[in-house]
Design a protein around this motif. Structure first.
Motif, mmCIF file in Angstrom:
data_model
loop_
_atom_site.group_PDB
_atom_site.id
_atom_site.type_symbol
_atom_site.label_atom_id
_atom_site.label_comp_id
_atom_site.label_asym_id
_atom_site.label_seq_id
_atom_site.Cartn_x
_atom_site.Cartn_y
_atom_site.Cartn_z
ATOM 1 N N GLY A 157 0.795 -1.239 0.000
ATOM 2 C CA GLY A 157 0.000 0.000 0.000
ATOM 3 C C GLY A 157 0.818 1.274 0.000
ATOM 4 N N GLY A 158 0.343 2.247 0.778
ATOM 5 C CA GLY A 158 0.878 3.608 0.749
ATOM 6 C C GLY A 158 2.394 3.709 0.887
ATOM 7 N N ARG A 191 3.956 2.727 -2.477
ATOM 8 C CA ARG A 191 3.595 3.778 -3.441
ATOM 9 C C ARG A 191 4.426 5.041 -3.203
ATOM 10 N NH1 ARG A 191 -1.452 5.636 -1.426
ATOM 11 N NH2 ARG A 191 -0.147 7.112 -0.310
ATOM 12 N N ASP A 239 3.375 5.762 8.578
ATOM 13 C CA ASP A 239 2.663 4.516 8.873
ATOM 14 C C ASP A 239 2.927 3.487 7.778
ATOM 15 O OD1 ASP A 239 1.156 6.324 7.361
ATOM 16 O OD2 ASP A 239 -0.665 5.141 7.657
ATOM 17 N N ASP A 281 1.953 -0.438 6.360
ATOM 18 C CA ASP A 281 0.994 -1.540 6.393
ATOM 19 C C ASP A 281 1.680 -2.845 6.026
ATOM 20 O OD1 ASP A 281 -1.648 -0.125 6.846
ATOM 21 O OD2 ASP A 281 -0.798 1.044 5.196
ATOM 22 N N ARG A 321 -20.827 -1.219 3.759
ATOM 23 C CA ARG A 321 -19.461 -1.335 3.265
ATOM 24 C C ARG A 321 -18.662 -2.303 4.123
ATOM 25 N NH1 ARG A 321 -15.749 2.422 5.753
ATOM 26 N NH2 ARG A 321 -14.276 2.058 4.098
ATOM 27 N N ARG A 355 -8.446 -6.888 -3.219
ATOM 28 C CA ARG A 355 -9.411 -6.103 -2.439
ATOM 29 C C ARG A 355 -8.925 -4.666 -2.223
ATOM 30 N NH1 ARG A 355 -8.341 -4.762 2.841
ATOM 31 N NH2 ARG A 355 -6.445 -5.689 3.661
ATOM 32 N N ARG A 356 -7.735 -4.355 -2.732
ATOM 33 C CA ARG A 356 -7.194 -2.998 -2.565
ATOM 34 C C ARG A 356 -7.914 -2.037 -3.503
ATOM 35 N NH1 ARG A 356 -3.701 -2.688 1.967
ATOM 36 N NH2 ARG A 356 -3.719 -4.886 2.527
ATOM 37 N N ASP A 357 -7.882 -0.765 -3.172
ATOM 38 C CA ASP A 357 -8.682 0.174 -3.963
ATOM 39 C C ASP A 357 -8.098 0.512 -5.329
ATOM 40 O OD1 ASP A 357 -6.664 1.568 -2.645
ATOM 41 O OD2 ASP A 357 -7.999 3.051 -1.731
ATOM 42 N N ASN A 385 -2.045 1.310 -5.092
ATOM 43 C CA ASN A 385 -2.104 1.008 -3.655
ATOM 44 C C ASN A 385 -2.031 -0.493 -3.393
ATOM 45 O OD1 ASN A 385 -2.274 3.645 -2.931
ATOM 46 N ND2 ASN A 385 -4.479 3.643 -2.522
ATOM 47 N N ASP A 393 -17.446 -0.514 -1.991
ATOM 48 C CA ASP A 393 -17.091 0.434 -0.942
ATOM 49 C C ASP A 393 -17.034 1.833 -1.541
ATOM 50 O OD1 ASP A 393 -16.072 2.032 0.980
ATOM 51 O OD2 ASP A 393 -14.214 0.904 1.291
ATOM 52 N N LEU A 400 -16.671 4.647 -0.421
ATOM 53 C CA LEU A 400 -15.651 5.583 0.060
ATOM 54 C C LEU A 400 -14.507 5.684 -0.957
ATOM 55 C CD1 LEU A 400 -14.564 7.377 2.422
ATOM 56 C CD2 LEU A 400 -13.289 5.368 3.184
ATOM 57 N N ARG A 401 -14.291 4.608 -1.682
ATOM 58 C CA ARG A 401 -13.192 4.587 -2.667
ATOM 59 C C ARG A 401 -13.360 5.678 -3.729
ATOM 60 N NH1 ARG A 401 -13.781 -1.903 -3.085
ATOM 61 N NH2 ARG A 401 -12.594 -2.453 -1.212
ATOM 62 N N ARG A 450 -11.757 8.507 -2.210
ATOM 63 C CA ARG A 450 -10.311 8.259 -2.159
ATOM 64 C C ARG A 450 -9.679 8.467 -3.537
ATOM 65 N NH1 ARG A 450 -7.743 5.430 2.094
ATOM 66 N NH2 ARG A 450 -6.562 4.131 0.634
ATOM 67 N N LYS A 507 -8.474 16.218 3.399
ATOM 68 C CA LYS A 507 -7.242 15.909 2.660
ATOM 69 C C LYS A 507 -7.234 16.604 1.302
ATOM 70 C CE LYS A 507 -6.096 11.696 5.093
ATOM 71 N NZ LYS A 507 -6.093 10.230 5.140
HETATM 72 P P1 ATP Z 1 -2.370 7.805 3.092
HETATM 73 O O1 ATP Z 1 -1.978 7.125 4.377
HETATM 74 O O2 ATP Z 1 -1.386 8.743 2.533
HETATM 75 O O3 ATP Z 1 -3.748 8.368 3.148
HETATM 76 P P2 ATP Z 1 -2.580 5.128 2.124
HETATM 77 O O4 ATP Z 1 -2.598 4.538 0.745
HETATM 78 O O5 ATP Z 1 -1.571 4.618 3.061
HETATM 79 O O6 ATP Z 1 -2.468 6.689 1.947
HETATM 80 P P3 ATP Z 1 -4.506 4.258 4.032
HETATM 81 O O7 ATP Z 1 -5.895 4.765 4.264
HETATM 82 O O8 ATP Z 1 -3.494 4.424 5.104
HETATM 83 O O9 ATP Z 1 -4.038 4.948 2.689
HETATM 84 O O10 ATP Z 1 -4.662 2.746 3.648
HETATM 85 C C1 ATP Z 1 -3.568 1.853 3.521
HETATM 86 C C2 ATP Z 1 -3.811 0.895 2.358
HETATM 87 O O11 ATP Z 1 -5.002 0.142 2.597
HETATM 88 C C3 ATP Z 1 -4.024 1.560 1.013
HETATM 89 O O12 ATP Z 1 -2.804 1.818 0.365
HETATM 90 C C4 ATP Z 1 -4.863 0.559 0.290
HETATM 91 O O13 ATP Z 1 -4.068 -0.490 -0.235
HETATM 92 C C5 ATP Z 1 -5.724 -0.035 1.368
HETATM 93 N N1 ATP Z 1 -7.009 0.644 1.530
HETATM 94 C C6 ATP Z 1 -7.316 1.651 2.363
HETATM 95 N N2 ATP Z 1 -8.602 1.997 2.280
HETATM 96 C C7 ATP Z 1 -9.146 1.179 1.363
HETATM 97 C C8 ATP Z 1 -10.447 1.021 0.818
HETATM 98 N N3 ATP Z 1 -11.462 1.792 1.211
HETATM 99 N N4 ATP Z 1 -10.636 0.046 -0.115
HETATM 100 C C9 ATP Z 1 -9.623 -0.744 -0.498
HETATM 101 N N5 ATP Z 1 -8.376 -0.635 -0.046
HETATM 102 C C10 ATP Z 1 -8.120 0.300 0.866
#
Ligand code: ATP
Ligand code: MG
Length: 475
Positions: A33-34, A37, A48, A50, A107, A122-124, A128, A170, A172-173, A176, A217
Motif C-alpha cells: 500500500g501507501g 507507493r 505509517d 501496512d 461497506r 481487495r485494494r482500492d 495502492n 465500498d 468511500l473509494r 479516495r 485531505k
Molecule cells: P495515506 O496514508 O497517505 O492516506 P494510504 O494509501 O496509506 O495513503 P490508508 O488509508 O493508510 O491509505 O490505507 C492503507 C492501504 O489500505 C491503502 O494503500 C490501500 O491499499 C488499502 N485501503 C485503504 N482503504 C481502502 C479502501 N477503502 N478500499 C480498499 N483498499 C483500501
C-alpha cells in the motif's frame, strides 16, 4: 520475467525484524500500500506502514513485538483481525491476507482468509496494491499484479478490478480516488471516472466522518480545486456539499450577468492555499460565498445583488458543519466569523483608508484580522491585470495600516480602559443601563479616534459623558 527488487526501500531495520518474526511463525509477509507507493513516488518516508501476513496478522504483530527492544505494546482489533504497534516513531499496522465479498447494504464485507493475490484484489487502486516481500529468500521483491508501477509512471488512478464493482462495494473509494488524484496530481482513468459518476449516489452509505476526512485531505492539497472540480463532474458534490453546487451557473436578466460563484470559489481556495496551510482558513475560503445562492436578487437599478449574503452564509456554516458531523467548536466559530466578515476589508480597499475604519476592523476581527486579510486577498480573482494590481496594493496599504494603528492604539484585544465598577463608584450607580451607555460611548470615542486608548483620557471622557446624561460624580 523476474520481478524487480527494491531492497533500498527497506533500509529501516524494522523490516528485517518483521522478516525474522515471519520466519519464526513460518509465514510470508509483505509491506503493502501507501508505503510502497510513496517510496516509488519519492514522497518521503511514510509514518505509517501496512504489513500483510499470509496467516495471522495479530500473531505476527505479537512476534515482532517480542523481538523489539522494550517489547512495544500491541493493540489488537479483534473484529477487524488487525493489530498495531509503534516503534521508533513509526506506526505498523498488521493484517492477515484476506478475501472479501460485499453485500449491497453496507461497506462491511464478509471476510475469509486468503492469499496475497486475494488481498491485492481487495485494494482500492493499482498504485495502492503494490507489495514488497519481506521473506528471506526474496526480500525486497516487488509484487505488482496490476501494473501499478506503470500507472504510477503515467500518473493514473485505476482500480484493480471492474471499477463498478470496486466503487459499489465500498463507495468511500470514490472519494479516495478523487483525493489521491488531487494530492498526487494524477488522472482518474476514464472507465473509473464513469463508474464513479454512475455510483455517486451510493456515497450516502458512507459515514460523515469518513467523508470529511477525505474532504480535509483534498482541501489540504496544493491545488484543492482539482478535487472539487472532480466532485462536481462526477456528481458526488450534491450529496456532500449542495451549498456549493447551488453557487454554480450564471444568470442573465436585462443583459446583466453575475459571475459564476462556484468556479470563483474554487479559484479563491487555490489562491488561499498558496498563502496558508491552515485547514480552517481553507474551509473559510471554500464557504465564504455560500450565502450568495439564497440571497441572490435582481434589481432594476442595482442589477444582481447578494444583500446580507455574509450574514446568511455564516448561519449556513453552522448547519453545514452540523450536518457533516464536523466539530461545532471554536474552529466552526472561526469559519463563521471569516464568512461574516469576508467583505469588510473590501469596503476599505476602495476608498481612502482611514485610521478609524482600520481600528474598527481590528476591533471586530480581533486576533483573526490577518487571516481575514489573507482571505480577502485570495478573493481577488479579477482577470483585469490593472484592477488585480490595484486591489492588492490597496490591501497592502490596509495591512500596513493595521500594524501602525495597532501599535499605537492596541484595540486587537480591547479591554475597556475604564471598568464598569469604576463608573458605578464614580457616579454612585447601582447596576443599570447608564453604565452600558457610558462604556459604549468610551469605546466608540476610542474607535473613532476622538480619544486615545488610555486610562486618563478615558476617565476624563467618562466624566464628561456622565454629566451630559445628567449624572453627578461623587468621586
Ligand atoms: P495515506 O496514508 O497517505 O492516506 P494510504 O494509501 O496509506 O495513503 P490508508 O488509508 O493508510 O491509505 O490505507 C492503507 C492501504 O489500505 C491503502 O494503500 C490501500 O491499499 C488499502 N485501503 C485503504 N482503504 C481502502 C479502501 N477503502 N478500499 C480498499 N483498499 C483500501
Ligand atoms: Mg497510510
Amino acid at each position: 520475467m523476474v520481478n524487480p527488487s527494491y531492497i533500498s526501500a527497506l533500509k529501516n531495520p524494522i523490516f528485517r525484524t518483521i522478516s525474522k518474526a515471519s520466519k519464526n511463525l513460518n509465514l510470508e509477509s509483505y509491506v503493502i500500500g501507501g508505503f510502497v507507493r510513496d517510496f516509488l513516488l519519492k514522497r518521503g518516508e511514510a509514518k505509517d506502514i501496512d504489513i500483510v501476513a499470509v496467516g495471522s496478522g495479530i500473531e505476527l504483530a505479537q512476534e515482532v513485538s517480542k523481538l523489539l527492544p522494550g517489547k512495544p505494546k500491541v493493540s489488537v482489533f479483534k473484529t477487524y483481525g488487525t493489530a498495531m504497534l509503534k516503534s521508533g516513531g513509526i506506526e505498523l499496522e498488521f493484517v492477515g491476507a484476506r478475501k472479501e465479498s460485499y453485500s449491497v447494504e453496507s461497506r462491511n464485507p464478509a471476510v475469509e482468509n486468503g492469499t496475497l493475490e486475494d488481498d491485492q484484489n481487495r485494494r482500492d487502486f493499482t498504485i495502492n496494491a503494490l507489495a514488497l516481500s519481506l521473506s528471506d529468500d526474496n526480500f525486497g521483491e516487488l509484487l505488482d499484479p496490476f501494473n501499478g508501477v506503470e500507472d504510477l509512471q503515467n500518473k493514473i488512478i485505476r482500480t484493480p478490478l471492474d471499477p463498478d464493482i470496486t466503487y459499489s462495494d465500498d463507495p468511500l473509494r470514490m472519494l479516495r480516488a478523487i483525493r489521491f488524484a488531487t494530492q498526487l496530481d494524477f488522472t482518474i482513468e476514464k472507465d473509473s471516472l464513469e463508474a464513479i459518476t454512475r455510483n455517486a449516489e451510493r456515497i450516502k452509505i458512507i459515514s460523515k466522518e469518513r467523508i470529511v476526512d477525505e474532504l480535509n485531505k483534498i482541501l489540504l492539497a496544493n491545488v484543492p480545486s482539482k478535487g472539487f472540480a472532480l466532485l462536481h463532474k462526477t456528481r458526488l458534490l450534491p450529496f456532500i456539499l449542495p451549498e456549493l453546487v447551488a453557487l454554480q451557473g450564471i444568470d442573465e436578466k436585462e443583459g446583466q450577468t453575475h459571475k459564476d460563484n462556484f468556479w470563483h470559489t474554487l479559484e479563491v481556495v487555490d489562491n488561499i492555499s498558496k498563502a496558508t496551510d491552515d485547514l480552517w482558513l481553507r474551509w473559510a475560503a471554500l464557504l465564504h460565498d455560500i450565502g450568495k445562492a439564497p440571497t441572490k436578487r435582481f434589481d432594476k437599478k442595482l442589477g444582481w445583488t447578494f444583500h446580507t449574503h455574509e450574514f446568511v452564509g455564516a448561519k449556513m456554516v453552522y448547519k453545514l458543519f452540523k450536518r457533516l458531523k464536523m466539530p461545532l467548536n471554536d474552529k466552526m466559530k472561526f469559519v463563521q466569523k471569516m464568512v461574516l466578515m469576508s467583505s469588510r476589508p473590501i469596503g476599505l480597499a476602495d476608498e481612502e483608508v482611514t485610521d478609524s475604519a482600520v481600528r474598527r476592523l481590528i476591533f471586530d476581527a480581533g486576533e483573526n484580522v490577518e487571516d481575514l486579510m489573507t482571505l480577502c486577498e485570495a478573493d481577488i480573482t479579477t482577470k483585469n491585470p490593472k484592477k488585480f494590481k490595484k486591489y492588492h496594493a490597496n490591501f497592502q496599504l490596509v495591512r500596513d495600516k493595521i500594524v501602525e494603528v495597532e501599535e499605537r492604539d492596541h484595540v486587537r484585544n480591547f479591554q475597556p480602559p475604564v471598568t464598569g465598577e469604576e463608573i458605578m463608584e464614580t457616579f454612585n450607580l447601582k447596576p443599570s443601563r447608564e453604565i452600558g451607555i457610558i462604556k459604549d460611548a468610551i469605546k466608540e470615542a476610542i474607535l473613532e479616534g476622538e480619544i486615545p486608548n488610555e486610562y486618563g483620557a478615558a476617565r476624563e471622557f467618562m466624566l464628561k459623558k456622565g454629566t451630559e446624561i445628567g449624572l453627578k460624580a461623587i468621586k
